[in-house]
Enzyme design. Structure first.
Site, PDB file in Angstrom:
ATOM      1  N   ASP A   9       0.876  -1.154   0.000  1.00 25.09           N
ATOM      2  CA  ASP A   9       0.000   0.000   0.000  1.00 25.09           C
ATOM      3  C   ASP A   9       0.935   1.232   0.000  1.00 25.09           C
ATOM      4  O   ASP A   9       2.116   1.104   0.301  1.00 25.09           O
ATOM      5  CB  ASP A   9      -0.864  -0.033   1.277  1.00 25.09           C
ATOM      6  CG  ASP A   9      -1.679   1.214   1.446  1.00 25.09           C
ATOM      7  OD1 ASP A   9      -2.333   1.639   0.478  1.00 25.09           O
ATOM      8  OD2 ASP A   9      -1.659   1.792   2.563  1.00 25.09           O
ATOM      9  N   LEU A  10       0.408   2.396  -0.355  1.00 22.47           N
ATOM     10  CA  LEU A  10       1.270   3.587  -0.421  1.00 22.47           C
ATOM     11  C   LEU A  10       1.105   4.478   0.814  1.00 22.47           C
ATOM     12  O   LEU A  10       2.012   4.609   1.635  1.00 22.47           O
ATOM     13  CB  LEU A  10       0.927   4.386  -1.694  1.00 22.47           C
ATOM     14  CG  LEU A  10       1.653   5.713  -1.861  1.00 22.47           C
ATOM     15  CD1 LEU A  10       3.148   5.510  -2.063  1.00 22.47           C
ATOM     16  CD2 LEU A  10       1.073   6.489  -3.053  1.00 22.47           C
ATOM     17  N   ASP A  11      -0.112   5.080   0.925  1.00 22.28           N
ATOM     18  CA  ASP A  11      -0.356   6.056   1.988  1.00 22.28           C
ATOM     19  C   ASP A  11      -0.297   5.386   3.355  1.00 22.28           C
ATOM     20  O   ASP A  11      -1.063   4.467   3.636  1.00 22.28           O
ATOM     21  CB  ASP A  11      -1.745   6.688   1.803  1.00 22.28           C
ATOM     22  CG  ASP A  11      -1.853   7.495   0.512  1.00 22.28           C
ATOM     23  OD1 ASP A  11      -0.922   8.257   0.227  1.00 22.28           O
ATOM     24  OD2 ASP A  11      -2.865   7.366  -0.196  1.00 22.28           O
ATOM     25  N   THR A  17       1.222  10.229   4.016  1.00 19.94           N
ATOM     26  CA  THR A  17       0.365  11.226   3.374  1.00 19.94           C
ATOM     27  C   THR A  17      -0.954  11.424   4.122  1.00 19.94           C
ATOM     28  O   THR A  17      -1.714  12.329   3.781  1.00 19.94           O
ATOM     29  CB  THR A  17       0.053  10.802   1.931  1.00 19.94           C
ATOM     30  OG1 THR A  17      -0.135   9.403   1.944  1.00 19.94           O
ATOM     31  CG2 THR A  17       1.156  11.172   0.982  1.00 19.94           C
ATOM     32  N   LYS A  45      -8.700   5.877   6.250  1.00 17.96           N
ATOM     33  CA  LYS A  45      -7.497   5.256   5.691  1.00 17.96           C
ATOM     34  C   LYS A  45      -7.873   4.062   4.809  1.00 17.96           C
ATOM     35  O   LYS A  45      -8.654   3.203   5.232  1.00 17.96           O
ATOM     36  CB  LYS A  45      -6.543   4.828   6.800  1.00 17.96           C
ATOM     37  CG  LYS A  45      -5.889   6.024   7.463  1.00 17.96           C
ATOM     38  CD  LYS A  45      -4.839   5.608   8.473  1.00 17.96           C
ATOM     39  CE  LYS A  45      -4.173   6.851   9.049  1.00 17.96           C
ATOM     40  NZ  LYS A  45      -3.283   6.519  10.168  1.00 17.96           N
ATOM     41  N   SER A 114      -2.593   0.526  -4.313  1.00 17.33           N
ATOM     42  CA  SER A 114      -3.096   1.689  -3.562  1.00 17.33           C
ATOM     43  C   SER A 114      -4.443   2.154  -4.085  1.00 17.33           C
ATOM     44  O   SER A 114      -4.703   2.102  -5.282  1.00 17.33           O
ATOM     45  CB  SER A 114      -2.076   2.833  -3.705  1.00 17.33           C
ATOM     46  OG  SER A 114      -2.639   4.048  -3.261  1.00 17.33           O
ATOM     47  N   ALA A 115      -5.274   2.671  -3.173  1.00 21.35           N
ATOM     48  CA  ALA A 115      -6.573   3.237  -3.553  1.00 21.35           C
ATOM     49  C   ALA A 115      -6.418   4.634  -4.161  1.00 21.35           C
ATOM     50  O   ALA A 115      -7.359   5.167  -4.746  1.00 21.35           O
ATOM     51  CB  ALA A 115      -7.466   3.334  -2.323  1.00 21.35           C
ATOM     52  N   LYS A 145     -10.894  -1.180  -1.543  1.00 21.71           N
ATOM     53  CA  LYS A 145     -10.615  -2.040  -0.392  1.00 21.71           C
ATOM     54  C   LYS A 145     -11.780  -1.856   0.585  1.00 21.71           C
ATOM     55  O   LYS A 145     -12.258  -0.736   0.727  1.00 21.71           O
ATOM     56  CB  LYS A 145      -9.313  -1.606   0.293  1.00 21.71           C
ATOM     57  CG  LYS A 145      -8.080  -1.723  -0.601  1.00 21.71           C
ATOM     58  CD  LYS A 145      -6.874  -1.037   0.064  1.00 21.71           C
ATOM     59  CE  LYS A 145      -5.695  -0.994  -0.900  1.00 21.71           C
ATOM     60  NZ  LYS A 145      -4.538  -0.257  -0.388  1.00 21.71           N
ATOM     61  N   GLU A 169       0.258  -3.320   4.717  1.00 16.81           N
ATOM     62  CA  GLU A 169      -0.901  -2.424   4.829  1.00 16.81           C
ATOM     63  C   GLU A 169      -0.976  -1.726   6.181  1.00 16.81           C
ATOM     64  O   GLU A 169      -0.652  -2.331   7.197  1.00 16.81           O
ATOM     65  CB  GLU A 169      -2.191  -3.252   4.696  1.00 16.81           C
ATOM     66  CG  GLU A 169      -2.882  -3.146   3.374  1.00 16.81           C
ATOM     67  CD  GLU A 169      -3.430  -1.762   3.052  1.00 16.81           C
ATOM     68  OE1 GLU A 169      -3.502  -0.907   3.941  1.00 16.81           O
ATOM     69  OE2 GLU A 169      -3.787  -1.546   1.884  1.00 16.81           O
ATOM     70  N   ASP A 170      -1.443  -0.472   6.182  1.00 14.26           N
ATOM     71  CA  ASP A 170      -1.633   0.237   7.462  1.00 14.26           C
ATOM     72  C   ASP A 170      -3.112   0.411   7.801  1.00 14.26           C
ATOM     73  O   ASP A 170      -3.424   0.924   8.871  1.00 14.26           O
ATOM     74  CB  ASP A 170      -0.989   1.627   7.420  1.00 14.26           C
ATOM     75  CG  ASP A 170      -1.753   2.573   6.511  1.00 14.26           C
ATOM     76  OD1 ASP A 170      -2.097   2.153   5.390  1.00 14.26           O
ATOM     77  OD2 ASP A 170      -2.029   3.709   6.922  1.00 14.26           O
TER      78      ASP A 170
HETATM   79  C1  BG6 Z   1      -5.729   5.802   0.238  1.00 12.74           C
HETATM   80  C2  BG6 Z   1      -5.803   6.636   1.486  1.00 12.74           C
HETATM   81  O1  BG6 Z   1      -4.447   5.316   0.053  1.00 12.74           O
HETATM   82  O2  BG6 Z   1      -6.109   6.580  -0.894  1.00 12.74           O
HETATM   83  C3  BG6 Z   1      -7.188   7.215   1.644  1.00 12.74           C
HETATM   84  O3  BG6 Z   1      -5.493   5.844   2.612  1.00 12.74           O
HETATM   85  C4  BG6 Z   1      -7.553   8.009   0.384  1.00 12.74           C
HETATM   86  O4  BG6 Z   1      -7.249   8.036   2.784  1.00 12.74           O
HETATM   87  C5  BG6 Z   1      -7.421   7.122  -0.844  1.00 12.74           C
HETATM   88  O5  BG6 Z   1      -8.890   8.484   0.474  1.00 12.74           O
HETATM   89  C6  BG6 Z   1      -7.715   7.870  -2.139  1.00 12.74           C
HETATM   90  O6  BG6 Z   1      -6.701   8.795  -2.361  1.00 12.74           O
HETATM   91  P1  BG6 Z   1      -6.728   9.919  -3.487  1.00 12.74           P
HETATM   92  O7  BG6 Z   1      -5.295  10.377  -3.545  1.00 12.74           O
HETATM   93  O8  BG6 Z   1      -7.175   9.279  -4.764  1.00 12.74           O
HETATM   94  O9  BG6 Z   1      -7.680  10.976  -3.045  1.00 12.74           O
HETATM   95 MG    MG Z   2      -2.682   3.126   3.640  1.00 13.33          MG
END
Ligand code: BG6
Ligand code: MG
Length: 215
Positions: A9-11, A17, A45, A114-115, A145, A169-170
């Protein structure tokens, strides 16, 4: 080798972030007199931007038209993009680069799951992009997710099977997604709030690639 690939996962896993998402949602919330708390931010998250706004409007008990929601989603992302425009390699979380290097040296494949629809820009700004053989982000999935789609697409892009892969994953939604996809999962954070992972570590300073063989 017991496992062939790691999916990250990224964030909150590779970079922090969440603080920028928090600030951007707080800025937006001013328009409907809502102050997002840290506890509520925790629930955002791992879930998509659209689902995050729906949750926030629910907490704020605010009914909005689709047109209004579209405007706010755009505004929130503009604020977020401004905040992340200053990101640089110093924002990579502790231990991440050492762990990625160990993985690469030992022949593991590496993918992103990542989402976020902003994943590409964050990977570029931090210089992380060069580590990934496959990048699956919010632009490539139709289901958020805890649906496993994002990780299953990563597995497929690496020509692996779920049993070959470990997810990092966090977020609870992400841990649930990895489990639903049939992968092992390492949770990054606290065992007080993350459930169902095969292992929980506070940060990448607390894991070696050899530990993966015990999963
Ligand atoms: C996830 C974050 O990685 O990405 C979420 O944990 C966030 O908090 C989601 O809503 C979507 O991110 P973005 O950058 O497309 O708004
Ligand atoms: Mg995350």
């Amino acid at each position: 080798m017991k496992y062939k690939a790691c999916l990250f996962d990224l964030d909150g896993v590779l970079v922090d972030t969440a603080i920028y998402h928090f600030q951007a949602w707080r800025t937006l919330g001013k328009q409907f007199d809502f102050e997002l708390s840290h506890e509520q931010n925790e629930e955002l998250k791992g879930i998509s931007r659209v689902e995050s706004l729906d949750k926030i409007l629910h907490w704020a008990q605010f009914q909005a038209t689709q047109e209004q929601k579209d405007i706010w989603l755009k505004e929130k992302n503009e604020t977020y993009l401004e905040l992340i425009s200053h990101m640089n390699p110093s924002e990579i979380l502790p231990g991440v680069l050492t762990f990625l290097k160990q993985l690469k040296d030992q022949g593991y494949l590496i993918a992103l799951g990542s989402a976020s629809k902003n994943a590409q820009i964050i990977l570029e700004k931090t210089g992380l992009i060069t580590w990934f053989q496959a990048i699956i982000d919010g632009n490539k999935v139709t289901k958020s997710k805890p649906d496993p789609e994002v990780f299953l697409k990563g597995v497929e892009a690496l020509a692996c099977s779920p049993a070959d892969c470990i997810v990092f994953e966090d977020a609870q939604a992400g841990i649930d997604a990895a489990k639903a996809g049939g992968m092992k999962v390492v949770g990054i954070g606290s065992s007080a709030i993350l459930f169902g992972a095969d292992k929980i570590i506070p940060s990448f300073n607390d894991i070696q690639v050899s530990d993966l063989l015990l999963l």
